[in-house]
Design an enzyme around this catalytic site. Sequence first.
Site, mmCIF file in Angstrom:
data_model
loop_
_atom_site.group_PDB
_atom_site.id
_atom_site.type_symbol
_atom_site.label_atom_id
_atom_site.label_comp_id
_atom_site.label_asym_id
_atom_site.label_seq_id
_atom_site.Cartn_x
_atom_site.Cartn_y
_atom_site.Cartn_z
ATOM 1 N N ASP A 100 0.663 -15.766 -2.100
ATOM 2 C CA ASP A 100 0.644 -14.560 -1.183
ATOM 3 C C ASP A 100 -0.731 -14.426 -0.682
ATOM 4 O O ASP A 100 -1.711 -13.767 -1.286
ATOM 5 C CB ASP A 100 1.098 -13.358 -2.103
ATOM 6 C CG ASP A 100 1.623 -12.237 -1.361
ATOM 7 O OD1 ASP A 100 1.045 -11.995 -0.317
ATOM 8 O OD2 ASP A 100 2.526 -11.396 -1.937
ATOM 9 N N HIS A 101 -0.841 -14.497 0.773
ATOM 10 C CA HIS A 101 -2.227 -13.941 1.267
ATOM 11 C C HIS A 101 -2.597 -12.711 1.260
ATOM 12 O O HIS A 101 -3.383 -12.153 1.683
ATOM 13 C CB HIS A 101 -2.149 -14.853 2.713
ATOM 14 C CG HIS A 101 -3.476 -15.130 3.297
ATOM 15 N ND1 HIS A 101 -4.466 -15.025 2.497
ATOM 16 C CD2 HIS A 101 -3.796 -16.112 4.179
ATOM 17 C CE1 HIS A 101 -5.675 -15.609 3.347
ATOM 18 N NE2 HIS A 101 -5.102 -16.205 4.101
ATOM 19 N N ARG A 102 -1.559 -11.633 0.842
ATOM 20 C CA ARG A 102 -2.033 -10.441 1.093
ATOM 21 C C ARG A 102 -3.094 -10.259 -0.261
ATOM 22 O O ARG A 102 -3.562 -9.108 -0.258
ATOM 23 C CB ARG A 102 -0.625 -9.490 0.750
ATOM 24 C CG ARG A 102 0.076 -9.605 2.107
ATOM 25 C CD ARG A 102 1.455 -8.663 1.540
ATOM 26 N NE ARG A 102 2.105 -9.345 0.571
ATOM 27 C CZ ARG A 102 3.207 -8.779 -0.054
ATOM 28 N NH1 ARG A 102 3.766 -7.764 0.393
ATOM 29 N NH2 ARG A 102 3.593 -9.363 -1.065
#
Length: 556
Positions: free
Chosen positions: A528-530
């Site tokens: 999850d690149h967040r």
Amino acid sequence: MSKQQVTVPDIGGAEGAEVIELLVAVGDEVSLEQSLIVLESDKASMEIPSTAAGIVLEVLVAEGQQLAEGSPVVVIEVVAESAEGASAEGESAELAEATPATEPVIELMAEPAELTGGSADSPAAVTGDAVNQSVTVPDIGSDDPVDLIEIMVKTGDIIAEGDSLVVLESDKASMEVPSPAAGEVLEILINEGDSVKQGDELLLLRMSGAAAVPIATPAPETAVATPAVSASSTSVPMTGPVTVPVVDKSAPAGSGGIYAGPAVRKLAREFGIELGAVVGSGPRGRVLKEDLHQFVKKSLSGESAVVATGGAGIPAIPEIDFSKFGPVEVTERSKLDKLTAANMQRSWLNVPHVTQFDDADITELEEFRAGLKAEAERRGTRLTPMPFLLKACAVALRDNPKLNSSLAQGGAALVYKQYIHIGMAVDTPAGLVVPVIRDVDKKTIWELAEEVLAMAGKARGRKLMPADMQGGCFTISSLGNIGGTGFTPIVNAPEVGILGVSKAALKPVWDGQAFVPRKLLPLALSYDHRVVNGGHAGRFLSQLVALMGDIRQLVM
Ligand code: CAO
């Protein structure tokens, strides 16, 4: 002309319910039984119909307000005498409160379980320490028959208390009837498509163990009502037909369901519309009848309809009649398949995915593993690469805590988990399940090997309990024994990372002087690149590759 105040009728035991939609406004002309407002309790969503025909003079409630039985809803200037609930004939302009309709205005409200004694019609039989009981349709708030649209169990199934048995549907609600007790389904007494009403027998259940109360004497002829018992109660003194609570399926989206009233659900079924494909224009994304009409119009005109994926207004994939092009067979998807599909879509739409790839050189690990084959057999287990992957992931998660975290407070905070529980995707005939192996960091390779085998066995035998699939921090999805050189797994949100493992293969690797055959294990880390950036992911995967390449480091 008289005025009439419409109040909230008996709402099936719910202590309070929230007004989630006003369906009329002052000045509206309403007919008898026309829905006025939509209420939602923790058990059901329900439309409150008018007890009179006339003009709405006052709306006494607002959206968001909590109402209980007897709360005033609207005042109506009666222009036509209603059949029921109208004030006394000839009553003048003085306000008269309508008595709640004798016919319950909410059909199929969720009722607490009501246990009755045995009856001559459906005696309880005692076999050893088990009791055979018939399970009947519970109080559904009306004497009218309703459609039985789905039977969710079959003869021989071992079911737990609360497991859904059948789905009932009227024009007001659709709901699952949960089992009042654990046991084995001995006989199904109804068919899909049957019309049933309260008291009709659904199935014969053989209750055993704690749930069963042996009956010493024949069941009494007269049913004896015992106090209402909640569905989750474990002491279930049943000696005759068992009435069970119903669970309304009109749950809001937030609880994992689709947000729509019973009438809308019925209409959607009639149209053959998958409600999940409709964008709701009502409050909080509620699907309204108008939305269904719009949906059908668009479908007929060939315009793309709209799917309800988080209300994002994503164009739907048009449904095609494939039989135009050749023979087809249409099969129902399992509940698990549908749930997995919804979870995948939710993760895919919510999580900005990035996938990073690397190969681990497991030549030495494979030699080590081969050397332990006899020992594994002696221990009655199997040593696949999976326990090593679990252990290596546990070490890498400990050293890269971002991968062991989850977003919280709408993205404002991160929860760092101080434990390392890892989910393992298991492919079963019924669908994909992800049992969770707890405290991987604290277990030995042999313990993990046993647990992998046990969990995979439980998963394939459909013996996993909900608790077995909860609490995961990270997931491993291994297609190693199937094949492929790589794939991009979907993060199992709210986790933030997942490792995809493909088939190890012998490949030529340059050692500085020559190409030498090495066994390489392709790994793919989706994240999850967040939460996780390329640096975190790169360090995590590099460490994993190093650990799998030299498993001596696992003990460091
Ligand atoms: N490369 C080469 N061989 C592999 C391998 C890999 N990456 N992983 C496992 N193998 C071998 C094993 O070593 C075993 O062979 P041996 O008995 O000779 O050692 C054989 O393949 C079978 O292994 P397995 O699959 O039974 O056991 P496992 O511990 O590797 O995996 C489990 C267990 C439950 C994860 C697996 O059976 C499974 O269900 N995988 C599918 C997961 C899935 O569907 N993921 C996709 C999710 S998204 O759609």
